[in-house]
Write a protein that holds these residues in place. Sequence first.
Motif, PDB file in Angstrom:
ATOM      1  N   LYS A  47       0.811  -1.223   0.000  1.00  0.00           N
ATOM      2  CA  LYS A  47       0.000   0.000   0.000  1.00  0.00           C
ATOM      3  C   LYS A  47       0.842   1.269   0.000  1.00  0.00           C
ATOM      4  O   LYS A  47       0.367   2.325  -0.434  1.00  0.00           O
ATOM      5  N   GLU A  48       2.091   1.195   0.477  1.00  0.00           N
ATOM      6  CA  GLU A  48       2.972   2.362   0.420  1.00  0.00           C
ATOM      7  C   GLU A  48       3.631   2.508  -0.947  1.00  0.00           C
ATOM      8  O   GLU A  48       4.247   3.529  -1.240  1.00  0.00           O
ATOM      9  N   GLY A  49       3.541   1.472  -1.758  1.00  0.00           N
ATOM     10  CA  GLY A  49       4.146   1.520  -3.078  1.00  0.00           C
ATOM     11  C   GLY A  49       5.643   1.339  -3.085  1.00  0.00           C
ATOM     12  O   GLY A  49       6.302   1.574  -4.096  1.00  0.00           O
ATOM     13  N   THR A  50       6.208   0.888  -1.963  1.00  0.00           N
ATOM     14  CA  THR A  50       7.665   0.750  -1.860  1.00  0.00           C
ATOM     15  C   THR A  50       8.150  -0.658  -2.187  1.00  0.00           C
ATOM     16  O   THR A  50       9.335  -0.871  -2.445  1.00  0.00           O
ATOM     17  N   LEU A  51       7.239  -1.621  -2.140  1.00  0.00           N
ATOM     18  CA  LEU A  51       7.577  -3.016  -2.418  1.00  0.00           C
ATOM     19  C   LEU A  51       6.665  -3.553  -3.510  1.00  0.00           C
ATOM     20  O   LEU A  51       5.519  -3.123  -3.654  1.00  0.00           O
ATOM     21  N   LEU A  52       7.172  -4.515  -4.257  1.00  0.00           N
ATOM     22  CA  LEU A  52       6.388  -5.193  -5.290  1.00  0.00           C
ATOM     23  C   LEU A  52       6.465  -6.694  -5.043  1.00  0.00           C
ATOM     24  O   LEU A  52       7.558  -7.250  -4.883  1.00  0.00           O
ATOM     25  N   LEU A  53       5.304  -7.336  -5.006  1.00  0.00           N
ATOM     26  CA  LEU A  53       5.215  -8.777  -4.777  1.00  0.00           C
ATOM     27  C   LEU A  53       4.878  -9.466  -6.089  1.00  0.00           C
ATOM     28  O   LEU A  53       3.882  -9.141  -6.741  1.00  0.00           O
ATOM     29  N   THR A  54       5.704 -10.428  -6.483  1.00  0.00           N
ATOM     30  CA  THR A  54       5.450 -11.178  -7.713  1.00  0.00           C
ATOM     31  C   THR A  54       5.308 -12.667  -7.407  1.00  0.00           C
ATOM     32  O   THR A  54       5.926 -13.188  -6.482  1.00  0.00           O
ATOM     33  N   ALA A  55       4.483 -13.331  -8.195  1.00  0.00           N
ATOM     34  CA  ALA A  55       4.302 -14.775  -8.102  1.00  0.00           C
ATOM     35  C   ALA A  55       4.627 -15.394  -9.450  1.00  0.00           C
ATOM     36  O   ALA A  55       4.305 -14.827 -10.500  1.00  0.00           O
ATOM     37  N   SER A  56       5.249 -16.574  -9.409  1.00  0.00           N
ATOM     38  CA  SER A  56       5.773 -17.155 -10.643  1.00  0.00           C
ATOM     39  C   SER A  56       5.503 -18.647 -10.730  1.00  0.00           C
ATOM     40  O   SER A  56       5.302 -19.331  -9.730  1.00  0.00           O
ATOM     41  N   PHE A  57       5.540 -19.123 -11.964  1.00  0.00           N
ATOM     42  CA  PHE A  57       5.466 -20.568 -12.206  1.00  0.00           C
ATOM     43  C   PHE A  57       6.750 -21.282 -11.786  1.00  0.00           C
ATOM     44  O   PHE A  57       6.826 -22.508 -11.855  1.00  0.00           O
ATOM     45  N   ASP A  58       7.766 -20.523 -11.347  1.00  0.00           N
ATOM     46  CA  ASP A  58       8.989 -21.174 -10.879  1.00  0.00           C
ATOM     47  C   ASP A  58       8.866 -21.629  -9.413  1.00  0.00           C
ATOM     48  O   ASP A  58       9.859 -21.979  -8.777  1.00  0.00           O
ATOM     49  N   GLU A  59       7.614 -21.612  -8.882  1.00  0.00           N
ATOM     50  CA  GLU A  59       7.277 -22.100  -7.537  1.00  0.00           C
ATOM     51  C   GLU A  59       7.656 -21.128  -6.434  1.00  0.00           C
ATOM     52  O   GLU A  59       7.589 -21.460  -5.251  1.00  0.00           O
ATOM     53  N   THR A  60       8.050 -19.895  -6.791  1.00  0.00           N
ATOM     54  CA  THR A  60       8.438 -18.916  -5.780  1.00  0.00           C
ATOM     55  C   THR A  60       7.623 -17.629  -5.924  1.00  0.00           C
ATOM     56  O   THR A  60       7.067 -17.330  -6.982  1.00  0.00           O
ATOM     57  N   ALA A  61       7.598 -16.887  -4.831  1.00  0.00           N
ATOM     58  CA  ALA A  61       7.146 -15.491  -4.848  1.00  0.00           C
ATOM     59  C   ALA A  61       8.336 -14.637  -4.430  1.00  0.00           C
ATOM     60  O   ALA A  61       9.203 -15.089  -3.674  1.00  0.00           O
ATOM     61  N   THR A  62       8.364 -13.417  -4.912  1.00  0.00           N
ATOM     62  CA  THR A  62       9.498 -12.544  -4.615  1.00  0.00           C
ATOM     63  C   THR A  62       8.992 -11.163  -4.207  1.00  0.00           C
ATOM     64  O   THR A  62       8.054 -10.643  -4.812  1.00  0.00           O
ATOM     65  N   VAL A  63       9.606 -10.619  -3.173  1.00  0.00           N
ATOM     66  CA  VAL A  63       9.337  -9.241  -2.761  1.00  0.00           C
ATOM     67  C   VAL A  63      10.504  -8.385  -3.238  1.00  0.00           C
ATOM     68  O   VAL A  63      11.658  -8.642  -2.880  1.00  0.00           O
ATOM     69  N   TRP A  64      10.192  -7.369  -4.041  1.00  0.00           N
ATOM     70  CA  TRP A  64      11.211  -6.503  -4.630  1.00  0.00           C
ATOM     71  C   TRP A  64      11.183  -5.149  -3.942  1.00  0.00           C
ATOM     72  O   TRP A  64      10.115  -4.586  -3.692  1.00  0.00           O
ATOM     73  N   ASP A  65      12.340  -4.609  -3.657  1.00  0.00           N
ATOM     74  CA  ASP A  65      12.478  -3.285  -3.053  1.00  0.00           C
ATOM     75  C   ASP A  65      12.534  -2.251  -4.174  1.00  0.00           C
ATOM     76  O   ASP A  65      13.465  -2.245  -4.978  1.00  0.00           O
ATOM     77  N   MET A  66      11.523  -1.380  -4.228  1.00  0.00           N
ATOM     78  CA  MET A  66      11.451  -0.408  -5.306  1.00  0.00           C
ATOM     79  C   MET A  66      12.580   0.628  -5.233  1.00  0.00           C
ATOM     80  O   MET A  66      12.967   1.203  -6.236  1.00  0.00           O
ATOM     81  N   ARG A  67      13.096   0.854  -4.016  1.00  0.00           N
ATOM     82  CA  ARG A  67      14.151   1.847  -3.876  1.00  0.00           C
ATOM     83  C   ARG A  67      15.515   1.270  -4.222  1.00  0.00           C
ATOM     84  O   ARG A  67      16.330   1.907  -4.880  1.00  0.00           O
ATOM     85  N   ALA A  68      15.751   0.039  -3.774  1.00  0.00           N
ATOM     86  CA  ALA A  68      17.035  -0.605  -4.076  1.00  0.00           C
ATOM     87  C   ALA A  68      17.064  -1.218  -5.465  1.00  0.00           C
ATOM     88  O   ALA A  68      18.124  -1.581  -5.972  1.00  0.00           O
ATOM     89  N   LYS A  69      15.862  -1.362  -6.074  1.00  0.00           N
ATOM     90  CA  LYS A  69      15.730  -1.914  -7.426  1.00  0.00           C
ATOM     91  C   LYS A  69      16.263  -3.339  -7.530  1.00  0.00           C
ATOM     92  O   LYS A  69      16.863  -3.735  -8.519  1.00  0.00           O
ATOM     93  N   GLU A  70      16.036  -4.113  -6.462  1.00  0.00           N
ATOM     94  CA  GLU A  70      16.438  -5.513  -6.478  1.00  0.00           C
ATOM     95  C   GLU A  70      15.543  -6.282  -5.521  1.00  0.00           C
ATOM     96  O   GLU A  70      14.792  -5.696  -4.748  1.00  0.00           O
ATOM     97  N   HIS A  71      15.633  -7.622  -5.591  1.00  0.00           N
ATOM     98  CA  HIS A  71      14.758  -8.407  -4.725  1.00  0.00           C
ATOM     99  C   HIS A  71      15.244  -8.327  -3.276  1.00  0.00           C
ATOM    100  O   HIS A  71      16.436  -8.354  -3.001  1.00  0.00           O
TER     101      HIS A  71
END
Length: 426
Positions: A230-254
């Motif tokens: 809700k703050e827009g600082t993190l992005l959560l992705t889900a994948s067919f590779d059996e994982t989910a990843t939380v990405w840091d929008m400021r650091a531009k990496e997972h």
Amino acid sequence: MRLIKIYLRYYPPGIALNYQKKGIEGTKMIDLFDLTPSCDLQVLTKQIASTEPLITQEVFPQVTEILEKLQKKLKEPVKTKFYLFKTLQTHILPLTNVCFDKSGKKCITGSYDRTCRIWNVESGDEEKVLKGHENVVFSVAYNYPRCDRILTGSFDKTAKIWNPVSGNCINTLWGHTAEIVGAEFNPHQCELVATCSMDNTARVFHSETGQEVHLFADHSAEVISARFNKEGTLLLTASFDETATVWDMRAKEHAIVIRGHEAELSNAVWNFQCNLIATSSLDRTAKIWDLRRLDDAQATASHKDEVLDVAFNCTGTRLATGSADCTAKVWDVTGNFELVTIMAGHTDEVSKVTFSPPGGLLLTASADKTARIWNSGTGTCTQTLSGHDGEVFSCSFNYSGDAIITASKDNTWSAQEAAAEVQCGV
């Protein structure tokens, strides 16, 4: 520090305090997740005031009145019947997705016919046809709460930003090398949008310039959802590779890679507070993850077949799961993750689950050509929404909870409106 105005947030319940300090205005949000229809409001007002200096004795009556309005919204008519208001079929090919605007007066539909269409829900009139994609329009979204922009994601490998009033395309977002299957606006900075694709990546674009801001490319298989916190600082992705990843929008990496499922993920969602993540998988489970302790899942929900969807209620206290075993389940997230109830009655897979805004009802969409409304506490089916001739794959409540939209592979969408209130519940 001087209090200027108090604003309400109905779902989840909360109040925003607009104040002025040294000539500068600010806003402080107070979440009221524990507010119930039976709360003593005088006591609650005093509890809020004990920790919030802006709530003085002078504004006690105003605060109590506001809390009463929020409390009434939680007294959901759990036995209300919805009646079929509109059924329209103007897309020449099957629909892919539907979405209400915040007012509930308009909705948008995506289709295999390569268009997105804007509808007046009350009249059933088609207001605009958004043309320009060269393949299936798979994802549609508004920029809540303003809803003055529309985002579409397409199998033509692009996303587009549209003006819903003029119907003009403002920008085309390029970069993906395969089908886009999800797209949404950043809730905090609506000029940013996230897209996810079958090219194994998620990307973030600036909606006004069309420039790619971030490329998240660490997944090893298709990315099927991308959701901002809700703050827009993190992005959560889900994948067919059996994982989910939380990405840091400021650091531009997972920041975090969530591992633990044994098959492809079907969804990943935040709770409202964004301290918990729920993932659903074709391994027949859904899992709850605490951002503070991601070394292992905090809880696991099991089904007899693939779990196709997962959703939190507005306060994040309950979780719903929908499965290919023809059932939906509701789980209590607050304690030991106990099963609250099982919704059994569909005769084919349940592909979509969504709570009503107050949370007393659960809406499910199924391949058995129906949607159903359930009491989320007892598991009782209060209504079967029938009439479609094909699989119902998408369904949604409007923000007020008094209208429902369903979309089907029979190329139609239907709007259901609430009839007279019958009985209220929590």
